[in-house]
Scaffold this active site. Structure first.
Site, mmCIF file in Angstrom:
data_model
loop_
_atom_site.group_PDB
_atom_site.id
_atom_site.type_symbol
_atom_site.label_atom_id
_atom_site.label_comp_id
_atom_site.label_asym_id
_atom_site.label_seq_id
_atom_site.Cartn_x
_atom_site.Cartn_y
_atom_site.Cartn_z
ATOM 1 N N ALA A 238 47.134 35.284 38.653
ATOM 2 C CA ALA A 238 48.577 35.481 38.489
ATOM 3 C C ALA A 238 49.352 34.824 39.628
ATOM 4 O O ALA A 238 50.389 34.191 39.409
ATOM 5 C CB ALA A 238 48.899 36.966 38.414
ATOM 6 N N PHE B 254 41.300 41.838 40.167
ATOM 7 C CA PHE B 254 41.004 40.408 40.319
ATOM 8 C C PHE B 254 42.086 39.543 39.674
ATOM 9 O O PHE B 254 42.217 38.369 39.995
ATOM 10 C CB PHE B 254 39.641 40.079 39.700
ATOM 11 N N LYS B 255 42.869 40.129 38.767
ATOM 12 C CA LYS B 255 43.888 39.337 38.075
ATOM 13 C C LYS B 255 44.947 38.799 39.038
ATOM 14 O O LYS B 255 45.681 37.878 38.694
ATOM 15 C CB LYS B 255 44.545 40.152 36.966
ATOM 16 N N ASP B 256 45.016 39.362 40.253
ATOM 17 C CA ASP B 256 45.956 38.840 41.244
ATOM 18 C C ASP B 256 45.713 37.360 41.540
ATOM 19 O O ASP B 256 46.667 36.610 41.738
ATOM 20 C CB ASP B 256 45.826 39.631 42.563
#
Ligand SMILES: *Cc1c(COP(=O)(O)O)cnc(C)c1O
Length: 432
Positions: free
Chosen positions: A111, A106-108
């Protein structure tokens, strides 16, 4: 939109300051000065908005005036250029799959949004911006991917030799272009120490404009509110959604509170912790005690002192009671996590990664206690193949690697090996 520091409500920073500085000088964290309200028709007609439309509408509320509308629109759309399907498990439970981005976590979302926003804010500056990131694995690849081929920005990733998984190392070291990976002979803390020392090093200032891209940057947090709205849409606007969030630094959950403050009907949040459960203990006892990190199988949540907790305190006016009115926390062992992975695999043929399994446990525990129940949405934060060893061993299966990871297999690792001495890192930066 202006921003203030959690350490000084009277302070005021521009969007550019908040995003390019990452941290205010007083060591607090940036917060938006108010939460824009999405109009009631937005939620009423949500089924006519795509995920990218939702991202664009919300982004405009925060960025308009600082960034031109057409630029905001493309930043938002590029940040969420992958789906977040809500997969139904039973009539009261579903799983929001947040792992369909390029690095399968989910950090995409955060970022990609941050990278594009920073690039635009940096557009007229003469010098390149160099982003230093220390990573224990996942953050580095999401950040590096987010910045890949973004003009005017170089990224230098520092990772601890031998302490990231083989897949993670491939993800960090095979990008090329404006991304450089440094394999440091030391621990994650050593990597972090090198980055911090470089920031304080006056002798680098003449050559570099340095910035960080850590998880406390407000530009990583804001976009994470988009998928809460998207989940509401896919759940056919149920007014009784309980989001269960597998939490480490609590950025994800804080973004959910942001969505709620913007008017999204959310019934409640479950903060699902592994053994690193300082927020759970705060909600039990009313006193916050950071602790040493304990290694677990849901290692992206192995955080003893969650950085976004100060934002949560700010949002709930430092009142434990107020926070507990909106958030219930639970803590689970690795043993319970593995059992949950097995149960959901056997009963529902669904493969949870360890982080999603902790969130599922949280929802199960909450719905047992809550007589109103509600509709549980479990945030699945990583593709199970990212944690292939744990998943295969726990479920006694062989996992197929998704294409994004398959492609990495044949790629060559390109990293620069450095010792953990600062003088060596300094010289490396000087010589570039
Ligand atoms: C980072 C991460 C988390 C924790 O998210 P926070 O926003 O730090 O609470 C959970 N699961 C996975 C897979 C992660 O990478």
């Amino acid at each position: 939109m202006k921003f203030y520091s959690t350490n000084n409500k009277a302070s005021s920073y521009t969007l550019e300051q908040a995003i390019l500085k990452s941290l205010p000088d007083d060591n607090g964290l940036f917060m938006p000065e108010y939460f824009p309200q999405m109009p009631p028709e937005f939620y009423k007609n949500i089924s006519s908005y795509s995920f990218q439309d939702i991202a664009s509408e919300i982004s405009r509320k925060f960025l308009a005036g600082d960034i031109p509308d057409d630029v905001i629109d493309s930043i938002a759309r590029e940040a969420v250029n992958f789906p977040v399907p809500l997969v139904s498990i039973d009539e009261n439970t579903s799983i929001l799959e947040l792992f369909h981005g390029p690095t399968l976590a989910f950090k995409d979302v955060g970022a990609r949004f941050m990278a594009r926003t920073m690039a635009w804010l940096n557009r007229d500056k003469k010098d390149k911006l160099t982003i230093l990131v220390a990573t224990s694995g996942d953050t580095g690849s999401a950040v590096a991917n987010g910045f890949l081929n973004v003009d005017g920005i170089d990224v230098i990733i520092l990772y601890p030799s031998g302490m990231v998984s083989a897949l993670q190392e491939k993800q960090l070291t095979t990008l090329g272009g404006n991304i450089t990976a440094l394999e440091i002979h030391g621990s994650f803390d050593d990597c972090q120490h090198l980055v911090k020392t470089a920031f304080l090093d006056e002798s680098l200032r003449s050559k570099y404009r340095l910035s960080s891209a850590n998880s406390i940057n407000i530009a990583r947090l804001l976009p994470q509110s988009f998928y809460y709205v998207e989940a509401f849409k896919q759940a056919n606007m149920r007014p009784d959604i309980v989001f269960s969030v597998p939490s480490g630094n609590f950025g994800n959950l804080t973004a959910g509170i942001f969505a709620h403050r913007m008017g999204l009907p959310i019934k409640h949040f479950v903060a699902a912790n592994n053994a690193n459960d300082s927020v759970f203990r705060y909600l039990e006892s009313g006193s916050f005690q950071a602790s040493e990190t304990i290694p677990t199988i849901s290692n992206a949540m192995d955080v003893g002192n969650p950085s976004n907790f100060v934002r949560m305190l700010d949002l709930f006016h430092h009142s434990k009671e107020e926070m507990a009115g909106m958030i219930s926390a639970f803590s689970f062992s690795d043993d319970q996590t593995r059992k949950m992975m097995r149960k959901i695999f056997l009963d529902k043929s669904y493969i949870l990664d360890p982080h999603g399994a902790v969130a599922f446990l949280g929802w199960q525990e909450f719905s047992k206690a809550d007589i109103f129940n509600g509709y549980g949405v479990i945030l699945e934060t990583a593709h199970p193949a990212k944690f292939i060893d744990v998943v295969e061993e726990t479920l006694k299966i062989e996992l197929d690697l998704p294409e994004a990871l398959m492609l990495l297999k044949d790629k060559e690792i390109k990293s620069v090996k450095l010792s953990k001495e600062y003088s060596v890192f300094h010289q490396f930066l000087k010589d570039r």
